[in-house]
Scaffold this motif. Structure first.
Motif, short mmCIF file in Angstrom:
data_model
loop_
_atom_site.label_atom_id
_atom_site.label_comp_id
_atom_site.label_asym_id
_atom_site.label_seq_id
_atom_site.Cartn_x
_atom_site.Cartn_y
_atom_site.Cartn_z
N MET A 33 0.84 -1.33 0.38
CA MET A 33 0.05 0.63 0.24
C MET A 33 1.20 1.67 -0.40
SD MET A 33 -2.58 -0.87 2.47
CE MET A 33 -2.51 -3.40 3.56
N GLU A 34 2.05 0.87 1.05
CA GLU A 34 2.99 2.71 0.81
C GLU A 34 3.10 2.46 -0.51
OE1 GLU A 34 4.84 2.65 5.13
OE2 GLU A 34 3.20 3.12 5.81
N LYS A 35 4.05 1.60 -0.89
CA LYS A 35 4.61 1.32 -2.13
C LYS A 35 3.44 2.38 -3.77
CE LYS A 35 6.28 -2.21 -2.90
NZ LYS A 35 6.56 -4.15 -3.33
N LEU A 36 2.24 2.30 -2.78
CA LEU A 36 1.75 2.66 -4.18
C LEU A 36 0.84 4.70 -3.57
CD1 LEU A 36 -0.14 -0.12 -4.60
CD2 LEU A 36 0.68 0.60 -6.66
N GLY A 37 1.63 4.64 -2.64
CA GLY A 37 1.08 6.21 -2.21
C GLY A 37 -0.08 6.07 -1.34
N MET A 38 -0.29 4.98 -0.79
CA MET A 38 -1.82 4.44 0.31
C MET A 38 -1.39 5.85 1.69
SD MET A 38 -3.93 1.62 -1.17
CE MET A 38 -5.02 1.69 -0.38
N ARG A 39 -2.33 6.20 2.65
CA ARG A 39 -1.73 6.87 3.28
C ARG A 39 -2.76 5.74 4.12
NH1 ARG A 39 -3.50 10.63 1.91
NH2 ARG A 39 -5.99 10.10 2.37
N ARG A 40 -1.18 6.21 5.65
CA ARG A 40 -1.58 5.02 6.15
C ARG A 40 -2.49 6.24 7.74
NH1 ARG A 40 2.68 2.56 10.65
NH2 ARG A 40 3.01 1.43 9.05
N GLU A 41 -4.25 5.81 7.16
CA GLU A 41 -4.37 6.78 8.52
C GLU A 41 -5.39 5.98 9.38
OE1 GLU A 41 -8.24 7.33 6.08
OE2 GLU A 41 -6.70 9.03 4.83
N GLN A 42 -5.45 4.98 9.84
CA GLN A 42 -5.55 4.31 11.33
C GLN A 42 -4.51 3.53 11.68
OE1 GLN A 42 -8.09 0.99 11.94
NE2 GLN A 42 -9.10 1.83 13.78
N HIS A 43 -3.92 3.44 12.86
CA HIS A 43 -3.71 2.42 13.61
C HIS A 43 -4.19 2.00 14.96
CE1 HIS A 43 0.32 0.97 15.82
NE2 HIS A 43 -0.64 0.27 16.19
N GLY A 44 -5.04 0.68 14.62
CA GLY A 44 -5.73 0.65 16.13
C GLY A 44 -5.21 0.03 16.81
N VAL A 45 -5.58 0.12 18.02
CA VAL A 45 -4.23 -0.08 19.10
C VAL A 45 -5.19 -1.67 19.47
CG1 VAL A 45 -2.91 -0.52 21.21
CG2 VAL A 45 -2.89 2.21 19.79
N ARG A 46 -4.81 -2.64 18.80
CA ARG A 46 -5.04 -4.28 19.54
C ARG A 46 -6.19 -4.20 19.36
NH1 ARG A 46 -4.26 -6.07 25.52
NH2 ARG A 46 -4.37 -8.16 24.56
N ASP A 47 -7.00 -3.66 18.61
CA ASP A 47 -8.43 -3.96 17.84
C ASP A 47 -8.91 -4.62 16.42
OD1 ASP A 47 -7.15 -3.35 15.16
OD2 ASP A 47 -7.91 -1.37 13.97
N SER A 48 -7.91 -5.41 16.96
CA SER A 48 -7.74 -7.36 15.93
C SER A 48 -7.63 -8.69 16.08
CB SER A 48 -6.93 -6.84 14.08
OG SER A 48 -7.68 -5.73 14.20
N TRP A 49 -9.09 -8.86 15.86
CA TRP A 49 -8.73 -10.96 16.15
C TRP A 49 -7.60 -11.21 15.85
CZ3 TRP A 49 -8.47 -12.98 21.04
CH2 TRP A 49 -8.58 -14.28 21.14
N HIS A 50 -6.70 -11.91 16.60
CA HIS A 50 -6.20 -13.28 15.71
C HIS A 50 -6.74 -14.44 16.54
CE1 HIS A 50 -2.18 -15.11 14.27
NE2 HIS A 50 -2.75 -14.68 13.04
N ALA A 51 -6.15 -15.76 15.71
CA ALA A 51 -6.43 -16.66 16.85
C ALA A 51 -5.70 -17.44 17.87
CB ALA A 51 -7.09 -17.67 15.62
N GLU A 52 -4.35 -16.84 16.97
CA GLU A 52 -3.24 -17.27 17.44
C GLU A 52 -2.59 -16.10 18.55
OE1 GLU A 52 -3.23 -18.50 14.30
OE2 GLU A 52 -4.66 -20.54 15.17
N LEU A 53 -2.87 -15.37 17.89
CA LEU A 53 -1.67 -14.27 18.74
C LEU A 53 -2.72 -13.50 19.35
CD1 LEU A 53 0.38 -12.48 15.87
CD2 LEU A 53 1.11 -14.49 17.68
N GLY A 54 -4.30 -13.30 19.47
CA GLY A 54 -5.09 -12.89 20.46
C GLY A 54 -5.80 -11.01 20.08
N TRP A 55 -5.45 -10.34 20.40
CA TRP A 55 -5.97 -9.39 19.92
C TRP A 55 -5.20 -8.61 19.58
CZ3 TRP A 55 -10.21 -7.93 19.07
CH2 TRP A 55 -11.41 -7.91 19.56
N ILE A 56 -4.81 -8.16 18.72
CA ILE A 56 -2.98 -7.79 18.19
C ILE A 56 -3.37 -6.29 17.42
CG2 ILE A 56 -1.68 -9.19 18.15
CD1 ILE A 56 -2.50 -9.59 14.92
#
Ligand SMILES: CC(C)(COP(=O)(O)OP(=O)(O)OC[C@H]1O[C@@H](n2cnc3c(N)ncnc32)[C@H](O)[C@@H]1OP(=O)(O)O)[C@@H](O)C(=O)NCCC(=O)NCCS
Length: 192
Positions: free
Chosen positions: A153-176
């Motif tokens: 995404m960055e190579k294509l010029g997309m901008r990181r607009e959100q860094h969600g802190v532990r907003d995403s559930w990963h089955a092995e790693l938990g909230w990341i």
């Protein structure tokens, strides 16, 4: 624009994006459920028949423009684009923000990873979204740990607009952490 206005196949650098066929989806299913592919996906393992049926049924959906990425006769990945409504106030003309955004996603066969193909695919999806579908904004999300994905995404010029802190559930790693990237129509045009 309706889906019939979008012409296939479409070039994506050395690749070609084509509408799915049963044979192509069979090739996708040879690697789709491998751990190195599913590791950072939200929809992890898929049931093969339902997966193929869904891809074939969605062909022709005016809000879905997903395709198979081919290098000659070899399937190297998948390209997904879905059109959504942006945010907007209901008074005035809601048509302004209806179907004004698109989301994109990409998967690469691990045998073809690291060759720049996801960047080619995502670039072709941005061109489709802005130049033909006429959307105002394109977004894409990933787990923060999926470095290869957000590098694309960055190579294509997309901008990181959100860094969600532990907003995403990963089955092995938990909230990341998760990232959302975006790019506007005018940014895409001025970067070209
Ligand atoms: C993520 C994925 C799409 C990347 O595809 P790809 O074709 O290898 O990507 P590209 O080669 O276009 O670009 C990847 C970039 O990330 C970089 N990269 C990859 N792993 C990296 C790491 N661990 N640390 C730093 N950079 C890394 C590559 O060097 C490359 O950047 P460069 O061109 O500047 O060298 C692919 O690995 C994949 O399909 N993974 C499984 C499914 C998935 O996670 N899809 C995305 C869901 S959000």
């Amino acid at each position: 624009m309706t889906t019939s206005d979008v012409t296939w196949p479409r070039a994506a650098g050395p690749l070609e994006l084509r509408l799915p066929t049963e044979a192509a989806l069979e090739q996708v299913l040879e690697w789709r459920n491998r751990p190195e592919v599913t590791r950072w996906l939200l929809r992890t393992e898929v049931e093969p028949e339902a997966f193929a049926r869904r891809w074939l049924e969605e062909t022709g959906d005016p809000l879905d423009h997903s395709a198979i990425a081919m290098l000659g006769d070899e399937v190297v990945g998948t390209a997904s684009l879905w059109v959504t409504d942006g945010m907007g106030q209901t008074h005035g003309d809601p048509a302004v923000f209806q179907r004004s955004e698109a989301g994109i996603g990409y998967l690469i066969d691990p045998a073809y990873a690291g060759k720049g193909y996801a960047t080619q695919i995502a670039g072709a999806l941005l061109a489709l979204a802005f130049d033909e579908l006429g959307v105002h904004r394109v977004t894409a999300g990933c787990f923060a740990d999926n470095i290869a994905s957000w590098k694309v995404m960055e190579k294509l010029g997309m901008r990181r607009e959100q860094h969600g802190v532990r907003d995403s559930w990963h089955a092995e790693l938990g909230w990341i952490d998760g990232f959302t990237y975006a790019i506007l129509d005018e940014e895409w045009r001025s970067a070209r």
